[in-house]
Design a protein around this motif. Structure first.
Motif: not given
Length: 130
Positions: A63-89
Motif C-alpha cells: 500500500p505504501i510503495l505500490g505494486d509493483p515496487a518502484p524502480a530503485g527500491f532494491e538499491v536504496l534498500s540495500a544502502q539503508l540496510h548497510r548503514a543500519w547494520t554498520s551502526f549496530a556493529t
C-alpha cells in the motif's frame, strides 16, 4: 504541521540534546517520496521500514510503495540496510556526525547524500513560534 509536531521536531530536539551533551549523534531523513496516489504521501512517516527490511511484497509494503515496487527500491534498500547494520556493529553508520554547529544529516533519496540542516525551515519556525 502535524508530522513536524509528532515526529520531525521531537527527533531533532533529541538529536540536538544528545549532541550538545557530547554524544556521538547521527541524524538522517528519509526523503524518498512514494509514487502512490501520484505522490500525495511524499516521504511519509514509516516509509523507510520496507526499505530497511527489504520487504515490499506484504500488507505494509504494497500500500505504501505500490505494486509493483518502484524502480530503485532494491538499491536504496540495500544502502539503508548497510548503514543500519554498520551502526549496530560499529557505532558508525557511514556519514558525518550531527552537531548543532554544522547540522549534517544523511538524506535517503536518489541519490543518497549528506545534506546540511534538512529541517532548517521547520526548526526556525518552531523556535520562533513554540
Amino acid at each position: 504541521m502535524l508530522t513536524d509536531s509528532l515526529f520531525r521536531m521531537p527527533t531533532l530536539w533529541c538529536a540536538e540534546g544528545h549532541a550538545e551533551a557530547g554524544g556521538k549523534t547521527y541524524l538522517y531523513e528519509f526523503a524518498w517520496p512514494t509514487p502512490v496516489l501520484d505522490g500525495a504521501y511524499g516521504a511519509c512517516h514509516s516509509l523507510d521500514v520496507p526499505f530497511l527490511f527489504g520487504v515490499l511484497d506484504d500488507e505494509i509494503g504494497r500500500p505504501i510503495l505500490g505494486d509493483p515496487a518502484p524502480a530503485g527500491f532494491e538499491v536504496l534498500s540495500a544502502q539503508l540496510h548497510r548503514a543500519w547494520t554498520s551502526f549496530a556493529t560499529s557505532g558508525d553508520p557511514g556519514w558525518p556526525r550531527f552537531g548543532t554547529d554544522w547540522r549534517l544529516a544523511r538524506s535517503w533519496n536518489v541519490p543518497v547524500e549528506v545534506v546540511s540542516d534538512p529541517a532548517g525551515a521547520s526548526r526556525r519556525i518552531w523556535r520562533e513560534h513554540a
